[in-house]
Design a protein around this motif. Structure first.
Motif, PDB file in Angstrom:
ATOM      1  N   ASP A   3       0.823  -1.208   0.000  1.00  0.00           N
ATOM      2  CA  ASP A   3       0.000   0.000   0.000  1.00  0.00           C
ATOM      3  C   ASP A   3       0.848   1.246   0.000  1.00  0.00           C
ATOM      4  OD1 ASP A   3      -2.429  -1.127  -0.078  1.00  0.00           O
ATOM      5  OD2 ASP A   3      -2.645  -1.269   2.113  1.00  0.00           O
ATOM      6  N   GLN A   4       2.148   1.031   0.032  1.00  0.00           N
ATOM      7  CA  GLN A   4       3.040   2.177   0.164  1.00  0.00           C
ATOM      8  C   GLN A   4       4.324   1.884  -0.607  1.00  0.00           C
ATOM      9  OE1 GLN A   4       2.985   4.061   4.024  1.00  0.00           O
ATOM     10  NE2 GLN A   4       5.204   3.900   4.056  1.00  0.00           N
ATOM     11  N   ILE A   5       4.892   2.919  -1.207  1.00  0.00           N
ATOM     12  CA  ILE A   5       6.144   2.698  -1.918  1.00  0.00           C
ATOM     13  C   ILE A   5       7.072   3.887  -1.658  1.00  0.00           C
ATOM     14  CG2 ILE A   5       4.811   3.239  -4.020  1.00  0.00           C
ATOM     15  CD1 ILE A   5       7.023   2.043  -5.654  1.00  0.00           C
ATOM     16  N   GLU A   6       8.314   3.536  -1.350  1.00  0.00           N
ATOM     17  CA  GLU A   6       9.312   4.579  -1.096  1.00  0.00           C
ATOM     18  C   GLU A   6      10.295   4.569  -2.259  1.00  0.00           C
ATOM     19  OE1 GLU A   6      10.890   4.872   2.972  1.00  0.00           O
ATOM     20  OE2 GLU A   6      12.844   5.268   2.050  1.00  0.00           O
ATOM     21  N   ILE A   7      10.518   5.741  -2.832  1.00  0.00           N
ATOM     22  CA  ILE A   7      11.438   5.821  -3.971  1.00  0.00           C
ATOM     23  C   ILE A   7      12.397   6.996  -3.794  1.00  0.00           C
ATOM     24  CG2 ILE A   7       9.907   4.737  -5.688  1.00  0.00           C
ATOM     25  CD1 ILE A   7       9.169   7.577  -6.668  1.00  0.00           C
ATOM     26  N   SER A  30       6.620  22.381  -7.702  1.00  0.00           N
ATOM     27  CA  SER A  30       7.598  21.413  -8.217  1.00  0.00           C
ATOM     28  C   SER A  30       8.740  21.209  -7.234  1.00  0.00           C
ATOM     29  CB  SER A  30       8.149  21.878  -9.570  1.00  0.00           C
ATOM     30  OG  SER A  30       7.146  21.788 -10.556  1.00  0.00           O
ATOM     31  N   ALA A  31       9.155  22.320  -6.580  1.00  0.00           N
ATOM     32  CA  ALA A  31      10.305  22.245  -5.662  1.00  0.00           C
ATOM     33  C   ALA A  31      10.019  21.354  -4.459  1.00  0.00           C
ATOM     34  CB  ALA A  31      10.691  23.644  -5.210  1.00  0.00           C
ATOM     35  N   ALA A  32       8.751  21.246  -4.077  1.00  0.00           N
ATOM     36  CA  ALA A  32       8.402  20.424  -2.912  1.00  0.00           C
ATOM     37  C   ALA A  32       8.454  18.927  -3.242  1.00  0.00           C
ATOM     38  CB  ALA A  32       7.004  20.790  -2.426  1.00  0.00           C
ATOM     39  N   LEU A  33       8.331  18.590  -4.513  1.00  0.00           N
ATOM     40  CA  LEU A  33       8.202  17.180  -4.897  1.00  0.00           C
ATOM     41  C   LEU A  33       9.436  16.635  -5.611  1.00  0.00           C
ATOM     42  CD1 LEU A  33       4.580  17.608  -6.249  1.00  0.00           C
ATOM     43  CD2 LEU A  33       5.209  16.273  -4.212  1.00  0.00           C
ATOM     44  N   PHE A  34      10.064  17.475  -6.434  1.00  0.00           N
ATOM     45  CA  PHE A  34      11.150  17.014  -7.299  1.00  0.00           C
ATOM     46  C   PHE A  34      12.499  17.541  -6.803  1.00  0.00           C
ATOM     47  CE2 PHE A  34       7.277  17.045  -9.786  1.00  0.00           C
ATOM     48  CZ  PHE A  34       7.323  15.820 -10.430  1.00  0.00           C
ATOM     49  N   GLY A  35      13.559  16.777  -7.085  1.00  0.00           N
ATOM     50  CA  GLY A  35      14.896  17.214  -6.686  1.00  0.00           C
ATOM     51  C   GLY A  35      15.448  18.252  -7.647  1.00  0.00           C
ATOM     52  N   ARG A  36      15.250  17.965  -8.944  1.00  0.00           N
ATOM     53  CA  ARG A  36      15.759  18.855  -9.996  1.00  0.00           C
ATOM     54  C   ARG A  36      14.749  18.889 -11.120  1.00  0.00           C
ATOM     55  NH1 ARG A  36      20.972  15.032 -10.238  1.00  0.00           N
ATOM     56  NH2 ARG A  36      19.201  13.633 -10.200  1.00  0.00           N
ATOM     57  N   ARG A 313       1.540   6.635  -1.224  1.00  0.00           N
ATOM     58  CA  ARG A 313       0.651   5.708  -0.529  1.00  0.00           C
ATOM     59  C   ARG A 313      -0.632   5.480  -1.325  1.00  0.00           C
ATOM     60  NH1 ARG A 313       0.215   7.700   5.219  1.00  0.00           N
ATOM     61  NH2 ARG A 313       2.361   6.962   5.270  1.00  0.00           N
ATOM     62  N   ARG A 314      -1.118   4.223  -1.310  1.00  0.00           N
ATOM     63  CA  ARG A 314      -2.358   3.950  -2.020  1.00  0.00           C
ATOM     64  C   ARG A 314      -3.552   4.395  -1.186  1.00  0.00           C
ATOM     65  NH1 ARG A 314      -3.101  -0.855  -2.072  1.00  0.00           N
ATOM     66  NH2 ARG A 314      -1.830  -1.749  -3.731  1.00  0.00           N
ATOM     67  N   VAL A 346       0.910  11.474  -2.292  1.00  0.00           N
ATOM     68  CA  VAL A 346       2.272  11.614  -1.770  1.00  0.00           C
ATOM     69  C   VAL A 346       2.152  11.686  -0.252  1.00  0.00           C
ATOM     70  CG1 VAL A 346       4.346  13.055  -1.723  1.00  0.00           C
ATOM     71  CG2 VAL A 346       3.032  12.842  -3.843  1.00  0.00           C
ATOM     72  N   ALA A 347       2.742  10.708   0.434  1.00  0.00           N
ATOM     73  CA  ALA A 347       2.638  10.679   1.906  1.00  0.00           C
ATOM     74  C   ALA A 347       3.777  11.435   2.551  1.00  0.00           C
ATOM     75  CB  ALA A 347       2.619   9.233   2.393  1.00  0.00           C
ATOM     76  N   LYS A 348       4.920  11.445   1.913  1.00  0.00           N
ATOM     77  CA  LYS A 348       6.070  12.179   2.465  1.00  0.00           C
ATOM     78  C   LYS A 348       6.927  12.664   1.311  1.00  0.00           C
ATOM     79  CE  LYS A 348      10.459  11.141   4.588  1.00  0.00           C
ATOM     80  NZ  LYS A 348      11.160  10.974   3.366  1.00  0.00           N
ATOM     81  N   ALA A 349       7.130  13.989   1.287  1.00  0.00           N
ATOM     82  CA  ALA A 349       7.980  14.539   0.235  1.00  0.00           C
ATOM     83  C   ALA A 349       9.011  15.462   0.780  1.00  0.00           C
ATOM     84  CB  ALA A 349       7.202  15.320  -0.784  1.00  0.00           C
TER      85      ALA A 349
END
Ligand code: NCD
Ligand code: ZN
Length: 349
Positions: A3-7, A30-36, A313-314, A346-349
């Motif tokens: 139910d959850q995936i960490e990448i 975008s800055a909150a979710l992506f690195g670059r 998270r699903r 998105v559960a944690k970004a």
């Protein structure tokens, strides 16, 4: 099934951040979710020189929240007057990540582009030499070519000859939309790669007209038939290192989308990652999500992968994720949303 995936934190290899009030509104998302992110240079006055590039990077950095570690990877708009020394100097200093080729008049703010490829040969040679990738908007802009055929005709008329002439030039075919695009990239050597947007994995051309005309499903290249969508889903979820995420998140004020001659561009930055998790799960390929969002692009661009991770998270997202973005004087921007309910967040970004 999990139910959850960490990448590893994803990167966005094709992003429009705009300028002014719009930039301030969308950059933090975008800055909150992506690195670059690879920042597209098609501003109203395009980013054409290293000087323009440095100034624009400064405005992007100023629009980021305090303490943000988001890194804008800057590009130049290729024109017939691009200075090859800007390429050499920008590559050496690390300020320049790529150049973008828009076929003349193909899309928003692109009326300064290359009309004759022979006029940019010295720039392409400098890029080839310095290992700077060329990012192509892969559509011809010939009014006699049907809008749904423009990608395929671009491959025949422009991309294949360009690759033959400059075999060591590294090329990304941006936002591919067709089976033929998938085949061309898959069958080419390692110097050719492609980005894929979330919308082209989610909608086909009939969806643009389902029950009426839907301006928020209109982008360029336009979504194609279902067989093309399925080919894109297959290759995006395959793990092939040649394909990676470029959201092409392209905000336009609501009034420029919902009008008699609406702009092309879909704003998807807030919802891309949940939608991708849903697509990869539907394809039975959640284990390949990280390659598509966080590994393959870094490999192609020869950059290290991000160090931190995010959790998906699903569970259906909070409705606020779809709320239009307020870009002050520029107006509101509608967020991409399909009819099918979104069941990841998105559960944690
Ligand atoms: C983009 C934009 O609005 O800048 N629009 C789009 O439909 N993709 C232009 C582009 O990426 O080609
Ligand atoms: Zn784009």
């Amino acid at each position: 099934m999990s139910d959850q995936i960490e990448i590893i934190r994803p990167d966005d290899w094709h992003l429009h951040l705009r300028d002014g009030a719009m930039l301030k509104a969308v950059a933090p998302i975008s800055a909150a979710l992506f690195g670059r992110a690879i920042i597209m240079p098609n501003l109203v006055a395009p980013v054409r020189t290293l000087e323009n590039l440095r100034a624009y990077r400064g405005r992007i950095e100023a629009a980021l929240p305090e303490g943000s570690t988001f890194k804008p990877l800057m590009t130049l708009y290729l024109t017939e007057t691009t200075d090859p020394t800007d390429v050499t100097e920008g590559a050496a200093s690390g300020e320049l990540t790529a150049l973008k080729l828009y076929p003349a008049g193909a899309t928003t703010n692109s009326d300064v582009d290359v009309k004759d490829m022979t006029r940019v040969h010295t720039v392409l040679e400098a890029m080839q030499e310095a290992g700077v990738p060329l990012l192509v908007h892969g559509e011809v802009n010939d009014p006699d070519v049907d809008i749904f055929d423009r990608e395929v005709v671009f491959i025949e008329r422009v991309l294949a000859p360009l690759h033959r002439y400059f075999p060591a030039l590294r090329i990304v075919m941006e936002h591919i939309t067709t089976e033929e695009g998938v085949a061309f990239v898959s069958e080419s050597d390692e110097n050719i790669a492609a980005t894929i947007t979330p919308q082209h994995l989610l909608i086909n051309r009939s969806d643009i007209f389902r029950g009426g005309i839907r301006p928020h499903f209109y982008c360029l290249p336009i979504a194609k038939r279902e067989n093309h969508r399925l080919a894109l889903r297959k290759v995006a979820t395959s793990g092939s290192p040649k394909f990676f995420l470029g959201t092409d998140s392209a905000p336009h004020p609501l009034g420029s989308k919902e009008c008699a001659c609406g702009c092309a561009g879909i704003f998807n930055a807030p919802v891309t990652l949940p939608y991708l998790a849903q697509v990869f799960e539907e394809e039975g390929a959640l284990d390949k999500l990280e390659a598509f969002t966080s590994l393959n692009g870094s490999t192609f661009y020869r950059l290290p992968v991000n160090e931190d991770r995010i959790v998906l998270r699903r569970t259906p997202p909070n409705e606020t994720i779809f709320q239009p973005i307020d870009a002050g004087a520029e107006g509101r921007v509608v967020v991409f949303r399909t009819e099918k309910p979104l069941n990841w967040s998105v559960a944690k970004a």
